[in-house]
Write a protein that holds these residues in place. Structure first.
Motif: not given
Length: 307
Positions: A110-118
Motif C-alpha cells: 500500500e506504500a510507495e515503492p521502497r518507502s518501507v524499511a523492514l
C-alpha cells in the motif's frame, strides 16, 4: 518501518530504541518464533510496547516454526520467558487481528515503492513467507535491515553459524536470494558493540521506565555472558539494525553477495559472505565495523527522551 522480531532481551533494547525515536514511523511490530516460542514473543513485544507507552503501534503474531525444520529456542540466553529476569505479565492490549505475513504484505504494497524499511531481528520465516505470498515485495521493500550471520567472528550457536540464521536457514536462503536490497549486521559487527559496565550504568542513570527495562535486559545479558561464554561484556546484536536506520555513520558497510548453507548439518546456517562482487550491482551490504560507544550513546539519548 516494520520491525520483525523474536523478543528476546536484545530485541527488547532494539524495540525500546525504536519506540523512543520519533522520526521512525512505526507501522507494525511483527513477531516470530525464535529465541522463545511465538506466543511468548508476541506477548513480550506487547509488554515492551506497553512500557514504552506506544500502544498505537500494532503487534501481529507470525510464524510459530521454521519453514521445514523443528523449532529451536535460545532460552538459556534470554530467560525462559524471553525477558531475562523480568516477570512475564499479560499486557493490557491484545495482538492485532490478522497475521504478521499479511500485515507485512499489506503495509508494503500500500506504500510507495521502497518507502518501507523492514528491520529483522529474528529468524527470517515471516519475511520468506511474505515474499512467497507477494514476490513483488522484493522490489518494493527498501531496505531489509537484518541482524544475522557471521563471517570472520565464527558462529554463536555452532562453530560457523549465528542463531537467527541457523534457526531457519531455509528462510534466510530464500530472502537473500530474493533480490531484496539488504543491509546485514552479523557477529563481525555486533561483537564490536559491547555492553560494558560503564555503558550499562549510563542506561541505568536515565531513570525512566524504558531505560530501566533496557538496563535490566543488559544486566541479564552481562550475567549470562559471563557465566556461559566467559566474556565480561555481552555483545548487543539486534539494536544495530535500528541504530543504522537512525545513524548510518556509526557503521562501515561493504558490498557483497550472501548465500546460506541449508544442506550440511555440520555447517547449517553458515553465511557465505563474498566480497568479490561488482559494487554497483551488489544487493547485499555487510557491516564490517561498528562504533560501539556511538551506538550506546544513541540508546541513552533516545531512551532519555522517552516518556
Amino acid at each position: 518501518m516494520i520491525i520483525d522480531c523474536d523478543p528476546g532481551v536484545d530485541d527488547a533494547v532494539g524495540l525500546l530504541l525504536a519506540f523512543g525515536s520519533p522520526e521512525l514511523d512505526l507501522k507494525a511490530i511483527t513477531t516470530v518464533g525464535g529465541n522463545v516460542p511465538v506466543e511468548k514473543t508476541a506477548r513480550n513485544a506487547r509488554i515492551i510496547r506497553q512500557v514504552a507507552g506506544r500502544d498505537e503501534v500494532p503487534v501481529y503474531a507470525g510464524a510459530a516454526r521454521p519453514l521445514v525444520r523443528e523449532p529451536a529456542g535460545a532460552g538459556e540466553f534470554h530467560g525462559a520467558e524471553g525477558l531475562g529476569d523480568l516477570a512475564a505479565v499479560e499486557p493490557d492490549a491484545p495482538v492485532a487481528d490478522g497475521s504478521a505475513v499479511d500485515a507485512i504484505v499489506r503495509i508494503v504494497m500500500e506504500a510507495e515503492p521502497r518507502s518501507v524499511a523492514l528491520a529483522v531481528m529474528g529468524p527470517m520465516t515471516n519475511v520468506a513467507l511474505a515474499l512467497r505470498a507477494e514476490p513483488k515485495l522484493a522490489e518494493r521493500l527498501g531496505p531489509v535491515v537484518v541482524m544475522g550471520g557471521a563471517r570472520a567472528e565464527g558462529g554463536n550457536i555452532t562453530a560457523s553459524a549465528e542463531f537467527n540464521i541457523w534457526a531457519d536457514p531455509d528462510a534466510a536462503a530464500e530472502v537473500f536470494a530474493s533480490g531484496c536490497e539488504m543491509v546485514v549486521f552479523g557477529l563481525d559487527a555486533t561483537h564490536q558493540v559491547r555492553a560494558t559496565e560503564e555503558r550499562i550504568a549510563a542506561v541505568e542513570a536515565v531513570g525512566n521506565a524504558s531505560a530501566d527495562m533496557a538496563a535490566a535486559m543488559l544486566r541479564f545479558s552481562q550475567r549470562i555472558e559471563r557465566t556461559i561464554v566467559g566474556w565480561d561484556a555481552a555483545p548487543l546484536h539486534d539494536p544495530c539494525t535500528v541504530a543504522w536506520l537512525l545513524k548510518p555513520g556509526l557503521f562501515k558497510l561493504t558490498p557483497c553477495r550472501i548465500e546460506v548453507e541449508t544442506v550440511s548439518d555440520l555447517t547449517r546456517g553458515h553465511t557465505a559472505v563474498e566480497f568479490r562482487v561488482e559494487a554497483d550491482k551488489a544487493r547485499h551490504l555487510w557491516a564490517v565495523e561498528a562504533d560501539g560507544q556511538g551506538v550506546f550513546d544513541l540508546i541513552v539519548e533516545r531512551l532519555g527522551a522517552a516518556a
